[in-house]
Design a protein around this motif. Structure first.
Motif, short mmCIF file in Angstrom:
data_model
loop_
_atom_site.label_atom_id
_atom_site.label_comp_id
_atom_site.label_asym_id
_atom_site.label_seq_id
_atom_site.Cartn_x
_atom_site.Cartn_y
_atom_site.Cartn_z
N CYS A 80 0.83 -1.21 0.00
CA CYS A 80 0.00 0.00 0.00
C CYS A 80 0.87 1.26 0.00
N LYS A 81 0.42 2.25 -0.77
CA LYS A 81 1.23 3.48 -0.89
C LYS A 81 0.83 4.53 0.16
N ASN A 82 -0.25 4.27 0.91
CA ASN A 82 -0.71 5.19 1.95
C ASN A 82 0.37 5.32 3.06
N GLU A 83 0.69 6.57 3.43
CA GLU A 83 1.80 6.80 4.38
C GLU A 83 1.56 6.11 5.72
N ASP A 84 0.31 6.16 6.22
CA ASP A 84 0.02 5.52 7.52
C ASP A 84 0.25 4.02 7.42
N CYS A 85 -0.23 3.43 6.34
CA CYS A 85 -0.07 1.97 6.17
C CYS A 85 1.41 1.62 6.06
N LYS A 86 2.14 2.47 5.35
CA LYS A 86 3.59 2.22 5.20
C LYS A 86 4.27 2.22 6.57
N GLU A 87 3.89 3.19 7.40
CA GLU A 87 4.48 3.32 8.73
C GLU A 87 4.15 2.08 9.57
N ILE A 88 2.88 1.66 9.47
CA ILE A 88 2.44 0.51 10.28
C ILE A 88 3.18 -0.77 9.86
N THR A 89 3.44 -0.92 8.57
CA THR A 89 4.03 -2.19 8.09
C THR A 89 5.56 -2.17 8.12
N LYS A 90 6.13 -1.03 8.57
CA LYS A 90 7.58 -0.85 8.51
C LYS A 90 8.35 -2.04 9.14
N ASN A 91 7.87 -2.49 10.27
CA ASN A 91 8.59 -3.59 10.95
C ASN A 91 7.81 -4.91 10.90
N ALA A 92 7.01 -5.06 9.86
CA ALA A 92 6.20 -6.29 9.75
C ALA A 92 7.12 -7.50 9.59
N PRO A 93 6.64 -8.69 10.02
CA PRO A 93 7.46 -9.89 9.82
C PRO A 93 7.74 -10.11 8.33
N SER A 94 8.88 -10.73 8.03
CA SER A 94 9.27 -10.94 6.64
C SER A 94 8.77 -12.30 6.16
N ILE A 95 8.20 -12.31 4.96
CA ILE A 95 7.72 -13.57 4.36
C ILE A 95 8.87 -14.59 4.29
N LEU A 96 10.09 -14.08 4.12
CA LEU A 96 11.22 -15.00 3.94
C LEU A 96 11.50 -15.84 5.19
N ASP A 97 11.00 -15.35 6.36
CA ASP A 97 11.16 -16.15 7.59
C ASP A 97 10.07 -17.22 7.70
N TYR A 98 9.13 -17.21 6.78
CA TYR A 98 7.99 -18.14 6.90
C TYR A 98 7.90 -19.13 5.74
N ILE A 99 8.73 -18.96 4.70
CA ILE A 99 8.56 -19.88 3.57
C ILE A 99 9.11 -21.26 3.90
N CYS A 100 8.47 -22.30 3.36
CA CYS A 100 8.82 -23.68 3.68
C CYS A 100 10.18 -24.04 3.06
N GLU A 101 10.68 -25.23 3.39
CA GLU A 101 12.01 -25.62 2.94
C GLU A 101 12.08 -25.69 1.41
N ASP A 102 11.03 -26.23 0.83
CA ASP A 102 10.97 -26.35 -0.65
C ASP A 102 11.11 -24.98 -1.31
N CYS A 103 10.29 -24.07 -0.84
CA CYS A 103 10.29 -22.72 -1.43
C CYS A 103 11.62 -22.02 -1.18
N SER A 104 12.17 -22.26 0.00
CA SER A 104 13.42 -21.62 0.35
C SER A 104 14.56 -22.16 -0.53
N THR A 105 14.60 -23.47 -0.73
CA THR A 105 15.63 -24.08 -1.59
C THR A 105 15.49 -23.55 -3.02
N HIS A 106 14.23 -23.51 -3.48
CA HIS A 106 13.96 -23.02 -4.84
C HIS A 106 14.49 -21.59 -4.99
N PHE A 107 14.21 -20.77 -4.00
CA PHE A 107 14.61 -19.36 -4.06
C PHE A 107 16.15 -19.22 -4.05
N ASN A 108 16.78 -20.06 -3.21
CA ASN A 108 18.26 -20.01 -3.16
C ASN A 108 18.86 -20.41 -4.51
#
Ligand code: HAM
Length: 418
Positions: A207-235
């Motif tokens: 979202c480009k809305n400034e408030d939303c940007k501020e709120i999501t600034k420290n959101a968890p990263s998807i990369l910490d949640y992807i499964c082993e398969d997806c992670s290997t594929h990405f590497n």
């Protein structure tokens, strides 16, 4: 006077040679990767985009040109190329041919957006879709097709961002974590993101809305949640990009605005063209073909906006060669001269020379002026005397030199010299 609709643009002759050059380069690059052209209709049954692009997306919710035709069918002008290609892949049984099926398209697209620099209601995409392979090598190849195209055009200043948004399994865990993180500030989100919270929370990160940007600034990263398969594929995708010497930045904030993406997503972004800096976007889509009624065939692709590309090239001073320049203007004097000019022009054109002649009975001075304006490389003058003497003067407009050429050798001379 009737104006063109808001958000559309005429591509005039002084601009169209740039488009031709870009399209030619796109075709050459695609061919180097064994990618073949596909042309799908400009409009589809609305269902294709509802199921393909996704009902929770901005494109489907707000931006589609949808209408009922005279047969009361809901029709939509294509807002993007991928869903139509996937529909054609299923309908024409392309999954029964040798996989992967490697396709490209150059197409107009239509989105009802607020027009601004680099954002049009009718725009054009060069897109590539590689269907039927799951190997990370094809993800890397898709990215490299785009990179090769930009390099061939001498485009500078584009940064490549990549991310993996995982498969359906790992994404649901991530959605859970993201919702937990956002719950506290849910009321502060923009109205659209409040809706996204339940439907597709990951989209809030975009979202480009400034408030939303501020709120999501420290959101968890998807990369910490992807499964082993997806992670290997990405590497592996990253290793291959390194092998090919492609520079990139991993950015967990790249989530893309369309629902069909899984695993690899990427964007080429410029800081030279204002707010609409994403010139190219793409990613993997492992269930789109199945969602449109086909087999379990995955795909990966990208599309780049030709208007944004041209804007970038203009803003960074990249020259685009004009390959349509007239080789020779045959000026004429008198009735006999103009018939001869007409005849010579015809012969030359058959031999592949680009020729123009007078159609307005202009004086010789005005004809030279016109030849200058169209930047003709050579000008020849044909009149009664030239015909009687069998000699035609040919002027090189670049260096001003003149050559006297025998009429009978004129065609050969021009074919060789142009
Ligand atoms: P997209 O990010 O929606 O992705 O659009 C791709 C590109 O089209 C953008 O990066 C931008 O250059 C251009 N574009 C989009 N909207 C506009 C607009 N209103 N005016 C001018 N240019 C625009 C897709 O369309 C996906 N189908 C890409 C893809 C192909 N993913 C997998 N395969």
């Amino acid at each position: 006077m009737i104006n063109a609709p808001k958000g559309t643009k005429d591509i005039l002759p002084q601009e169209s040679f740039k488009w031709q050059f870009i399209e030619k380069t796109a075709r050459e690059v695609a061919t180097a990767f064994n990618i073949k052209e596909i042309r799908t209709p400009t409009f589809e049954h609305t269902e294709v985009f509802l199921r393909g692009v996704g009902e929770g997306t901005d494109i489907v919710n707000k931006e589609m040109y949808t209408f009922n035709d005279k047969g009361d069918r809901s029709i939509t002008l294509k807002p993007e190329g991928t869903a139509g290609v996937a529909r054609a892949f299923v309908e024409n049984g392309l999954f029964n041919t040798s996989l992967p099926v490697k396709l490209f398209y150059i197409t107009p697209c239509f989105r009802y957006e607020r027009p601004q620099a680099g954002r049009m209601r009718e725009f054009h995409q060069f897109g590539v879709e590689l269907l039927g392979a799951t190997n990370p090598s094809i993800d890397a190849e898709a990215i490299i097709v785009a990179k090769t195209f930009f390099d061939k055009l001498n485009v500078k200043g584009l940064k490549l961002f990549i991310n993996s948004i995982g498969c359906k399994n790992c994404r649901s865990k991530y959605h859970q974590a993201l919702k937990e993180y956002l719950t506290e500030n849910k009321e502060k989100l923009c109205p659209l993101c409040k809706e996204r919270f339940d439907k597709n929370p990951m989209r809030i990160l975009d979202c480009k809305n400034e408030d939303c940007k501020e709120i999501t600034k420290n959101a968890p990263s998807i990369l910490d949640y992807i499964c082993e398969d997806c992670s290997t594929h990405f590497n592996q995708v990253q290793n291959l990009l390194k092998v090919a010497g492609v520079e990139y930045t991993v950015d967990a904030g790249i989530v893309r605005g369309l629902d069909y993406y899984t695993k690899t997503v990427f964007e080429f972004v410029s800081t030279n063209i204002g707010a609409q800096g994403t010139v190219c976007g793409g990613g993997r889509y492992d269930s789109l073909v199945a969602d449109l009624g086909g087999n379990d065939v995955s795909g990966i692709g990208f599309a780049l906006g030709i208007e944004r590309l041209l804007l970038l090239m203009e803003n960074t001073g990249v020259e685009i060669p004009n390959e349509n320049i007239t080789d020779i203007y045959i000026a004429s004097m008198g009735e006999e001269g103009s018939v001869k000019a007409f005849e010579l022009a015809n012969e030359l054109r058959i031999k592949g020379v680009k020729v123009d002649i007078d159609h307005l009975n202009r004086g010789i001075k005005a004809q030279f002026k016109y030849a200058d304006k169209i930047k003709a490389k050579f000008v020849a003058v044909v009149g009664e005397n030239e015909i009687a003497n069998g000699i035609i003067k040919v002027k090189n407009m670049q260096d001003g030199s003149e050559t006297a050429v025998e009429l009978q050798n004129f065609i050969n001379f021009i074919v060789n010299v142009k």
